[in-house]
Design an enzyme around this catalytic site. Structure first.
Site: not given
Ligand code: UDP
Length: 319
Positions: A117, A149, A153
């Protein structure tokens, strides 16, 4: 199939678990309850195929046992929410980088297909509309923790694709765009549950900045259907997909819409970004997914629009 969901007690993970169980699969969930909640999965206890471990994905011994036991993996465990990331940068970077590294390494060791994800946040401050998967990440200054973040990711994506290239392990990457639905908490910053709660309680609705920034909100049920279809199609392995809804609304309009739908007496309060998130906070004005790739690969298009979704969230909150 026996399916491992990391972050299985999270908002999206719990919906995914429900769908997979409903289709007759067994689900093994792991969650450290940092942002997940036992409340999210209490209704899943009735399925004999459901089990959950309350532990961290950083517990390698346990993870190895779970990965060995399962057929495929959905890796949703992550520290999410702009507020959570700004308040807990260390924890969120560690979970999002080291945690994913462990899960990917074990998936590869046992040859388990894995969905990672990811997030629309990886496009960062790029102003392009809409975003195609191959577009650039434009990341801000390192002292602005929000961007940690996006970087974490993006590194997860690189790592997953490296496992695909060098170890031939099946991986799929899905970039979520502002996923919403009942049970989502506003505690970590997410705007829709925050506005719904404020409106129903007749408290001020807090619009950050001038409210002209826009987002595209997608329904969790559509997102879960999307990731299940991505994982069941081998053509999607080794690929990155935007997953969301491409209809935009400004945050100001969203506040008025939720106020209207709840017959709320809430005033709308404009709060500066500095007051909301501290000095130097950077937001992005628009964030629209180009959905042509996912449509081409699995025929995906979202089914639930914003109005219907807000209706479901409001009903659930009142209940
Ligand atoms: N936002 C807002 N009021 C709130 C929470 C968020 O106006 O109480 C704004 C936020 O500044 C952003 C948008 O709503 O422009 C979406 O925020 P969220 O944190 O849900 O997701 P993001 O898209 O920023 O990751």
């Amino acid at each position: 199939m026996k399916i491992l969901i990391t972050g299985g007690a999270g908002f999206i993970g719990s919906y995914l678990a429900g769908e997979l169980l409903e289709k007759g699969n067994s689900v093994l969930a792991i969650d450290d309850l940092s942002t997940g909640k036992l409340d999210n999965i209490k209704h899943l206890k009735e399925y004999s195929g459901f089990s959950v471990k309350i532990d961290t994905i950083m517990n390698e011994k346990l993870m190895e046992k779970m990965v060995k036991e399962c057929d495929i993996i959905y890796h949703l465990a992550a520290a999410v929410g702009v507020k959570y990331i700004i308040d807990n940068p260390l924890r969120s970077i560690e979970t999002n980088v080291c945690g994913t590294e462990i899960v990917l390494r074990l998936a590869s060791k046992y040859g388990r297909p894995i969905l990672i994800a990811s997030t629309s946040e990886v496009y960062g401050k790029n102003c392009k509309v809409p975003f195609k998967e191959e577009d650039d990440s434009v990341i801000g200054y390192s002292k602005l923790y929000r961007w940690s973040y996006a970087c974490a990711k993006k590194l997860d994506e690189f790592l997953a694709l490296a496992y695909f290239k060098e170890k031939k392990n099946p991986v799929v990457i899905a970039r979520f765009f502002n996923t919403c639905g009942a049970r989502q908490t506003g505690e970590y910053g997410m705007v829709v549950p925050r506005f719904v709660k404020q409106a129903i309680l007749n408290q001020p609705i807090t619009v950050f900045g001038d409210g002209k920034q826009k987002r595209c909100f997608s329904y969790v049920g559509d997102v879960v259907r999307g990731i299940m279809e991505l994982m069941s199609n081998q053509k999607c392995y080794g690929e990155v997909f935007n997953l969301g809804n491409d209809k935009e609304i400004s945050i100001e309009e969203l506040a008025h819409k939720i106020k209207g739908m709840t017959n709320s007496k809430s005033p709308i309060h404009y709060v500066s970004y500095e007051d909301a998130y501290g000095d130097g906070f950077e937001d992005m004005q628009r964030r629209v997914p180009d959905l042509s790739k996912i449509k081409k690969f699995i025929g995906y298009s979202p089914k639930v629009d914003l109005h219907e979704m807000l209706g479901l969230i409001i009903k659930d909150f009142k209940a």
